[in-house]
Scaffold this active site. Structure first.
Site, PDB file in Angstrom:
ATOM      1  N   HIS A  23      43.984  38.675  40.079  1.00  0.00           N
ATOM      2  CA  HIS A  23      43.306  37.400  40.326  1.00  0.00           C
ATOM      3  C   HIS A  23      44.342  36.281  40.252  1.00  0.00           C
ATOM      4  O   HIS A  23      45.512  36.528  39.957  1.00  0.00           O
ATOM      5  CB  HIS A  23      42.184  37.256  39.286  1.00  0.00           C
ATOM      6  CG  HIS A  23      41.182  36.196  39.608  1.00  0.00           C
ATOM      7  ND1 HIS A  23      40.699  35.963  40.865  1.00  0.00           N
ATOM      8  CD2 HIS A  23      40.536  35.297  38.798  1.00  0.00           C
ATOM      9  CE1 HIS A  23      39.821  34.974  40.825  1.00  0.00           C
ATOM     10  NE2 HIS A  23      39.708  34.550  39.586  1.00  0.00           N
ATOM     11  N   HIS A  71      38.805  30.942  33.756  1.00  0.00           N
ATOM     12  CA  HIS A  71      38.231  30.071  34.771  1.00  0.00           C
ATOM     13  C   HIS A  71      36.893  29.586  34.231  1.00  0.00           C
ATOM     14  O   HIS A  71      36.169  30.343  33.568  1.00  0.00           O
ATOM     15  CB  HIS A  71      38.042  30.817  36.109  1.00  0.00           C
ATOM     16  CG  HIS A  71      39.305  30.860  36.934  1.00  0.00           C
ATOM     17  ND1 HIS A  71      39.497  31.753  37.966  1.00  0.00           N
ATOM     18  CD2 HIS A  71      40.431  30.085  36.879  1.00  0.00           C
ATOM     19  CE1 HIS A  71      40.692  31.536  38.508  1.00  0.00           C
ATOM     20  NE2 HIS A  71      41.275  30.539  37.860  1.00  0.00           N
ATOM     21  N   HIS A  93      28.780  37.885  41.368  1.00  0.00           N
ATOM     22  CA  HIS A  93      29.752  36.793  41.523  1.00  0.00           C
ATOM     23  C   HIS A  93      29.716  36.270  42.973  1.00  0.00           C
ATOM     24  O   HIS A  93      30.734  36.100  43.630  1.00  0.00           O
ATOM     25  CB  HIS A  93      31.165  37.261  41.135  1.00  0.00           C
ATOM     26  CG  HIS A  93      32.119  36.131  40.855  1.00  0.00           C
ATOM     27  ND1 HIS A  93      32.934  35.596  41.819  1.00  0.00           N
ATOM     28  CD2 HIS A  93      32.377  35.420  39.722  1.00  0.00           C
ATOM     29  CE1 HIS A  93      33.659  34.629  41.290  1.00  0.00           C
ATOM     30  NE2 HIS A  93      33.338  34.500  40.018  1.00  0.00           N
ATOM     31  N   HIS A 133      38.806  36.058  31.961  1.00  0.00           N
ATOM     32  CA  HIS A 133      39.895  35.145  32.319  1.00  0.00           C
ATOM     33  C   HIS A 133      39.449  33.702  32.102  1.00  0.00           C
ATOM     34  O   HIS A 133      38.274  33.425  31.903  1.00  0.00           O
ATOM     35  CB  HIS A 133      40.372  35.385  33.750  1.00  0.00           C
ATOM     36  CG  HIS A 133      39.354  35.066  34.811  1.00  0.00           C
ATOM     37  ND1 HIS A 133      38.138  35.709  34.914  1.00  0.00           N
ATOM     38  CD2 HIS A 133      39.384  34.179  35.848  1.00  0.00           C
ATOM     39  CE1 HIS A 133      37.468  35.248  35.952  1.00  0.00           C
ATOM     40  NE2 HIS A 133      38.196  34.304  36.535  1.00  0.00           N
ATOM     41  N   ASP A 176      36.942  38.509  37.672  1.00  0.00           N
ATOM     42  CA  ASP A 176      37.135  38.361  39.121  1.00  0.00           C
ATOM     43  C   ASP A 176      38.363  39.171  39.559  1.00  0.00           C
ATOM     44  O   ASP A 176      39.330  39.235  38.813  1.00  0.00           O
ATOM     45  CB  ASP A 176      37.378  36.893  39.472  1.00  0.00           C
ATOM     46  CG  ASP A 176      36.194  35.999  39.100  1.00  0.00           C
ATOM     47  OD1 ASP A 176      35.131  36.501  38.725  1.00  0.00           O
ATOM     48  OD2 ASP A 176      36.364  34.773  39.165  1.00  0.00           O
ATOM     49  N   ASP A 195      33.928  29.118  35.243  1.00  0.00           N
ATOM     50  CA  ASP A 195      32.662  29.831  35.450  1.00  0.00           C
ATOM     51  C   ASP A 195      32.536  31.069  34.563  1.00  0.00           C
ATOM     52  O   ASP A 195      31.503  31.738  34.569  1.00  0.00           O
ATOM     53  CB  ASP A 195      32.463  30.196  36.933  1.00  0.00           C
ATOM     54  CG  ASP A 195      33.612  31.004  37.519  1.00  0.00           C
ATOM     55  OD1 ASP A 195      34.778  30.716  37.194  1.00  0.00           O
ATOM     56  OD2 ASP A 195      33.340  31.932  38.316  1.00  0.00           O
ATOM     57  N   HIS A 196      33.570  31.353  33.765  1.00  0.00           N
ATOM     58  CA  HIS A 196      33.520  32.497  32.842  1.00  0.00           C
ATOM     59  C   HIS A 196      33.592  32.071  31.369  1.00  0.00           C
ATOM     60  O   HIS A 196      33.417  32.898  30.486  1.00  0.00           O
ATOM     61  CB  HIS A 196      34.647  33.493  33.158  1.00  0.00           C
ATOM     62  CG  HIS A 196      34.512  34.073  34.540  1.00  0.00           C
ATOM     63  ND1 HIS A 196      34.074  35.350  34.782  1.00  0.00           N
ATOM     64  CD2 HIS A 196      34.709  33.500  35.760  1.00  0.00           C
ATOM     65  CE1 HIS A 196      34.019  35.565  36.090  1.00  0.00           C
ATOM     66  NE2 HIS A 196      34.407  34.449  36.706  1.00  0.00           N
TER      67      HIS A 196
HETATM   68 ZN   LIG Z   1      34.647  33.537  38.670  1.00  0.00          ZN
HETATM   69 ZN   LIG Z   2      38.175  33.432  38.549  1.00  0.00          ZN
END
Ligand SMILES: [Zn+2]
Ligand SMILES: [Zn+2]
Length: 311
Positions: free
Chosen positions: A142, A64, A270, A62, A212, A66-67
């Site tokens: 999510h 976001h 995570h 996805h 997530d 952090d990914h």
């Molecule tokens: Zn994340």
């Molecule tokens: Zn996320």
């Protein structure tokens, strides 16, 4: 035949000195698949003595940060290294636009092709298939459209029982047919059924990546009986409300999914930056599902092949 998962990052949105943002490198029969690409992923790949050049497929769960924040420098590095082989990226449609800006401003004289595959929001889809591997995306729950990924080793041919080949004096020309399930007729006209001269192949192995996501049993059909389940466990159970509002899971919830799915092993990751020590999360999960391990940055988790011996 290898089947392993190297965890490159176990942090959630805020990384710290010990935990990097999400990314994992999956090796199935020496085919390398990168899942998520948080900040610093290319450095983590190098630190863990893996080879950037072997990756031809990148799956993004996805959009976001952090990914995905590690994806842009990785693409720039590939160009600096004169990569020429195409790179497949599987992600939400909006990433294609973001990538176009990056390529326009930061990659001059692009030497390799980026082949973009859109993940259909809220739907499952088979993304990749070859003789040995099938990779499927399935929807998670999510705050933005998110997919998990199932990596499935394909069933292999039957294994020849060498003792029996010798016993019945079976010619080499028949071996492939027998591996494919054929029986054998001796010169004397005696039929030897296939199961008398072959062994079952090792069971096909499966790994699922779920991050997530909030707790959702809708993923069970996709993660049933997996050998290894990676499920996010951002919070402890006492932060259940926070997990709900941010659409994440607690360690107990991750373990509940593993139990309901009859997974063989659970790997949780995570982790929220609020947890300096993670033992409490592990304990919480192990009460529900004993075979729980904490994912550790830089560790490789092997899914062993079950060897079947001749009688
Ligand atoms: Zn994340
Ligand atoms: Zn996320």
């Amino acid at each position: 035949m290898n089947f392993s998962v190297t965890v490159l990052g176990t942090a959630s949105a805020i990384p710290n000195s010990k935990r990097n943002p999400s990314s994992q490198l999956i090796n199935i029969h020496e085919r390398y698949f990168l899942v998520d690409c948080g900040e610093g992923t290319q450095i983590q790949i190098r630190k863990n003595k893996q080879k950037l050049g072997k990756i031809n497929h990148i799956f993004i769960s996805h959009l976001h940060g952090d990914h995905i924040y590690g994806l842009f420098p990785l693409l720039s590095t590939y160009n600096l290294l004169d990569r020429t082989s195409p790179l497949h990226i599987y992600a939400n449609k909006n990433l294609e636009k973001i990538l176009a800006f990056h390529v326009q401003y930061f990659i001059s004289n692009q030497k390799f092709e980026i082949i973009f595959h859109t993940l259909p929001e809220g739907e499952s889809i088979n993304l990749y298939e070859d003789d040995h591997v099938l990779i499927t995306a399935f929807p998670l729950q999510h705050s933005v459209p998110t997919h998990g990924f199932l990596f499935k080793e394909k069933d292999r041919l039957r294994k020849i029982n060498k003792h029996k080949i010798k016993e019945y004096n079976i010619p080499v020309t028949q071996i492939m047919n027998i591996k494919n399930g054929a029986s054998y007729t001796t010169k004397e006209g005696k039929l030897i059924p296939n199961n008398k001269i072959t062994l079952d192949p090792p069971p096909a192995r499966r790994f699922a990546y779920c991050s997530d996501t909030a707790y959702t049993e809708s993923i069970l059909p996709f993660v049933e009986n997996v050998d290894l389940l990676y499920h996010e466990a951002t919070f402890k159970e006492n932060e259940k409300e926070r997990a709900k509002t941010t659409q994440h899971s607690t360690a107990k919830e991750a373990a509940t999914i593993a139990k309901l799915a009859k997974a063989k092993r659970l790997l949780v990751g995570h982790f929220s930056s609020r947890y300096k020590y993670l033992e409490a999360l592990k304990k919480e999960a192990q009460i529900v599902f004993k075979e729980t391990e904490l994912a550790i940055d830089g560790e490789t988790y092997i899914i062993p092949e079950k060897i079947i011996y001749p009688l």
